[in-house]
Every structure is written in structure tokens, then in C-alpha cells.
Write a protein that holds these residues in place. Structure first.
Motif, mmCIF file in Angstrom:
data_model
loop_
_atom_site.group_PDB
_atom_site.id
_atom_site.type_symbol
_atom_site.label_atom_id
_atom_site.label_comp_id
_atom_site.label_asym_id
_atom_site.label_seq_id
_atom_site.Cartn_x
_atom_site.Cartn_y
_atom_site.Cartn_z
ATOM 1 N N SER A 116 0.809 -1.221 0.000
ATOM 2 C CA SER A 116 0.000 0.000 0.000
ATOM 3 C C SER A 116 0.844 1.274 0.000
ATOM 4 N N PHE A 120 -4.755 -1.622 3.196
ATOM 5 C CA PHE A 120 -4.461 -1.462 1.767
ATOM 6 C C PHE A 120 -5.658 -0.864 1.033
ATOM 7 N N ARG A 174 -6.161 2.886 1.997
ATOM 8 C CA ARG A 174 -5.158 3.794 1.441
ATOM 9 C C ARG A 174 -5.352 4.002 -0.054
ATOM 10 N N ALA A 175 -5.698 2.951 -0.766
ATOM 11 C CA ALA A 175 -5.925 3.079 -2.202
ATOM 12 C C ALA A 175 -7.117 3.999 -2.483
#
Length: 449
Positions: free
Chosen positions: A139, A200, A203-204
Motif C-alpha cells: 500500500s 491497503f 489507502r488506495a
């Protein structure tokens, strides 16, 4: 009595700071959510999560520091009356952040799990933490792109968008944690590894939203967001230099705290989990001075760009006064509430017996820790790049790490906390004195402070 200029600076600081503080709290709330969900699932999985987070936190925090030049340089060009140059700063920062993110991801995946297995941890801890560390690493590029975008918006004086985006990402993280950690979807993994995948996803989504938001700004074209920047080698070097100074300081500090986690791992799983709780709560508190440090850096940077030495000194001192007051309030709240805070993570009596007293003790360093981060950022925004780094090396490298190792093996987790207290006092004293000296040397000191 405060002068009118000081009152105006205080108002500007707080107006800018509160969304930044909430955004920074959102960053740590994501980690807090992970720790609470994983801790209630399993105390040992919490130890895995803490150990996986430690090396990634070193890289994440250092990388964020490397991007700090975005915020300072945009504040300076605004102070100079050149807002159209802000887009060039952002574009350089995005490319730089993506490069750092990919490099960090590859390095962590290649070296992180191996390092955990060879650090003398209690049997099984390193092996259990490895898979989560790999997912956290994946990430990194997304996260650093989001940081570059947040710094851009904050320097423009538009921090609310980053704040909202961060809390939406927290909602995504919580939902994924509740689904994945107990393996409700039947994917075949749970605990710390599943929680890393939740981070992950969050954050994306944060990176995608912030890029979209900046592209939709009405003033995006006027700021030069879509215009290919003309080469400015001196400005590019200064942006990297500011980031290098901040990144070096952040690396020293967070690496020292990661080493403390490794020391706790040598003491045992219960001590590792207890230190994880203390560190997590302290890190959440630290987001208040982190937010204030960003707001202070923006105001100091604008004054520096306008060649207003009195404004530089005034903005820095107002930032230091504000962080002192706020962290003192938080410390007074944490002291009597430490037991309840620890119980939110895990109700294991063995964990409570270690973590609750250590958290009470940790409240003693909140104020000094807050002052040192605000003073460091004020120094960098005023053009003093490397002395804050030297002072961080002294306090956290030369003092805290060896003192923590000695005291931990004598009095356990409390020894780690005492080492932080001493280092924070040293750092805050050195950095505040340095800022006053630097600011008083700048031109434009005739105005009232």
C-alpha cells in the motif's frame, strides 16, 4: 496583552490547524482501528500486527518527511505572490512520492520478513508478522500519493477536503476489518494479515479520491495543476532538500521507536502487546502536534516567502504555545483514563497490568514531544534544514535508544517510557532554542511580535 498581529496569527493557526489535526488523527485512527479489532480477536495477533507495523512505520514516516518540501514550498510561493507555481510543486511531489513509494515497497517486501525472523524475537513472532508486513508494503505507493495531495491542499489553506477524505477512508478500513479479521467472507485468512489488507483498501481509496478532488478544483488551472512546469532546478533542489532534512529527522525518531518495539519483543509477547498499546495511544496523541506543526510550517513558510522575519518568529511561537496548551489538556485526560483506554484493546489481566501503568507514565512526555515536532517544522519552514535533524539524532539516537535498552531490561516496559520522556525533554529544549535564534536573524524584525 497579545498584540493584534499575534491574535491574528493565532486565529489563522487554529483555523488551519483543526482540520489538519483531524486529518492526522484519522491517519492514526486507522492504525487504532486495526489494533482494536485485531486485539479483540487475539492478543498474539496484536503482537504480530505491532511487529509488522514497526518496520513499515519507519519507512512510511520517513517517506512522509521526504515529501514535506511540498507543503513548505507551496507556502513560500504563496507568500511570494506566485500561486501559479503551486502546481509545479505538486507535480514534482507526486512523481517523487510515487518513486519513493515503489522503492520502499520493493525494499520492505525483500528485506522485512527476513529481518523479523533474525531479530531474536520470541519463537514464532517474526514468522507470524511477516505476511502482514508484505501487505502493508504493497500500500506504500498509494499512501504517499495521498500524502502529496494532502500537503498540497493544506498549504493552499484548504485542509478540510483532506480531512473528509481521511475519515471516509477510515470508514472503509473499519468495514473491511470487521469483515476480514474474523474471516466472515471465508477467504481463508484472518487476524493481522487480514487487517493489513483492510489498510491497503483504505489507502488506495484515499489516493484516488484526493487526486480526483484536486483535478476538480475550480482554481486548478490557475494554480498550474495541469500545466507542465518549466524547469526550475533551484526550486526542485530546495524542495528535495527540505524533504531530506525532515525525512532524516523522521527516520531517526521512528526508527528509534521501532527499535523500542524490538526490545519489547525480546521481553515477551505480553510486553510487546503492552508496548504496542502504549505506543498506539501515544501516536494518536502525537497527531495533535503533527497537525499543529503542519499549520505552523504553512504560516512560517508564508512569512518567510514574504521576507517577514517578525512574522516568522510570531508564527513559530504561537504554534509552540498552542501545542503546549493542547497536549497538556490531553495528558491530564489520559492520566486517569489509562486503564479504560488499555481495556479497549484487550482485557487480558496480564496485558492490563503492564500497559495501564506504562500509559500513565507516558502522559508525562506528551507536552515535550508536541513542542519538539512543532519547533522542528518551524525551523525547516524558516530555512533551517539540518540542525533539527542533528538535534533529533542527539535526542532519539544517542540518548533514547541506548537508555531504553538498559532500562527495559531492568524495569520492563516502564523503562522504555522513561527513555522517551528524557529524549523528548532534550529535543524540545534544543529545538525551541534553535528556532528563536534562527528567526531573530531573519530580516524584517521591526514589526511587533
Amino acid at each position: 496583552m497579545l498584540s493584534p498581529a499575534t491574535r491574528t496569527t493565532a486565529k489563522d493557526l487554529l483555523t488551519l490547524a483543526w482540520p489538519v489535526i483531524l486529518a492526522r488523527l484519522g491517519i492514526m485512527t486507522m492504525g487504532l482501528t486495526d489494533a482494536i479489532v485485531v486485539g479483540n480477536f487475539s492478543g498474539r495477533e496484536l503482537a504480530y500486527h505491532s511487529l509488522a507495523w514497526a518496520p513499515t512505520a519507519v519507512v512510511v514516516t520517513t517517506s512522509v518527511g521526504l515529501l514535506m518540501g511540498i507543503q513548505v514550498m507551496i507556502a513560500r510561493v504563496i507568500g511570494e505572490g506566485r500561486p501559479e507555481a503551486a502546481g509545479a510543486v505538486l507535480r514534482r511531489g507526486l512523481v517523487y512520492g510515487l518513486q519513493i513509494g515503489i522503492l520502499a515497497m520493493v525494499a520492505l517486501i525483500a528485506l522485512g520478513p527476513w529481518a523479523l525472523r533474525h531479530m531474536g524475537l520470541e519463537d514464532g513472532l517474526g514468522e507470524g508478522a511477516g505476511p502482514a508486513l508484505i501487505v502493508f508494503s504493497l500500500s506504500m505507493p498509494f499512501y504517499l500519493v495521498s500524502v502529496a495531495c494532502q500537503f498540497f491542499l493544506e498549504a493552499l489553506g484548504r485542509p478540510k477536503a483532506g480531512m473528509v477524505a481521511m475519515w471516509v477512508a477510515n470508514g472503509v478500513n473499519l468495514a473491511l476489518n470487521l469483515l476480514l479479521v474474523p474471516d466472515l467472507l471465508g477467504l481463508g485468512f484472518n487476524g493481522a494479515f487480514a487487517s493489513a489488507w483492510a489498510t491497503f483498501g483504505a489507502r488506495a481509496s484515499l489516493a484516488v479520491f484526493l487526486i480526483w478532488f484536486i483535478m476538480r478544483l475550480p482554481e486548478a488551472r490557475a494554480l498550474g495543476v495541469f500545466r507542465k512546469p518549466t524547469p526550475e532546478p533551484a526550486a526542485a533542489r530546495e524542495q528535495i532538500r527540505i524533504g531530506a532534512g525532515a525525512g532524516s529527522s523522521y527516520f531517526i525518531e521512528v526508527a528509534a521507536f521501532a527499535l523500542m518495539t524490538i526490545i519489547a519483543g525480546q521481553l515477551g509477547a505480553a510486553e510487546t502487546a503492552a508496548w504496542a498499546v502504549v505506543l498506539n495511544v501515544s501516536a494518536i496523541v502525537f497527531m495533535i502536534p503533527m497537525g499543529l506543526s503542519s499549520a505552523t510550517a504553512v504560516l512560517v513558510g508564508r512569512a518567510y516567502g514574504a521576507h517577514d522575519g517578525a512574522g516568522v518568529l510570531r508564527a513559530g511561537l504561537v504554534g509552540i504555545a498552542a501545542v503546549t496548551a493542547l497536549t497538556l489538556i490531553v495528558a491530564l485526560i489520559t492520566w486517569p483514563g489509562a486503564g479504560a483506554m488499555v481495556a479497549a484493546y484487550n482485557r487480558d489481566p496480564a496485558l492490563l497490568a503492564i500497559a495501564a501503568p506504562a500509559l500513565v507514565l507516558a502522559s508525562l512526555f506528551f507536552v515535550a514531544d508536541g513542542i519538539q515536532v512543532v519547533a522542528a517544522q518551524a525551523n525547516r519552514a524558516a530555512g533551517d534544514i539540518w540542525w533539527p535533524t542533528i538535534m533529533h539524532i542527539t535526542a532519539y539516537g544517542a540518548i533514547m535508544m541506548p537508555l531504553g535498552w538498559v532500562l527495559a531490561h531492568q524495569i520492563g516496559v516502564d523503562g522504555l517510557v522513561w527513555a522517551v520522556i528524557v529524549a523528548s525533554l532534550v529535543s524540545s529544549t534544543l529545538l525551541t532554542g534553535r528556532f528563536i535564534r534562527v528567526a531573530r536573524r531573519l530580516p524584517g524584525q521591526t514589526a511587533a511580535v
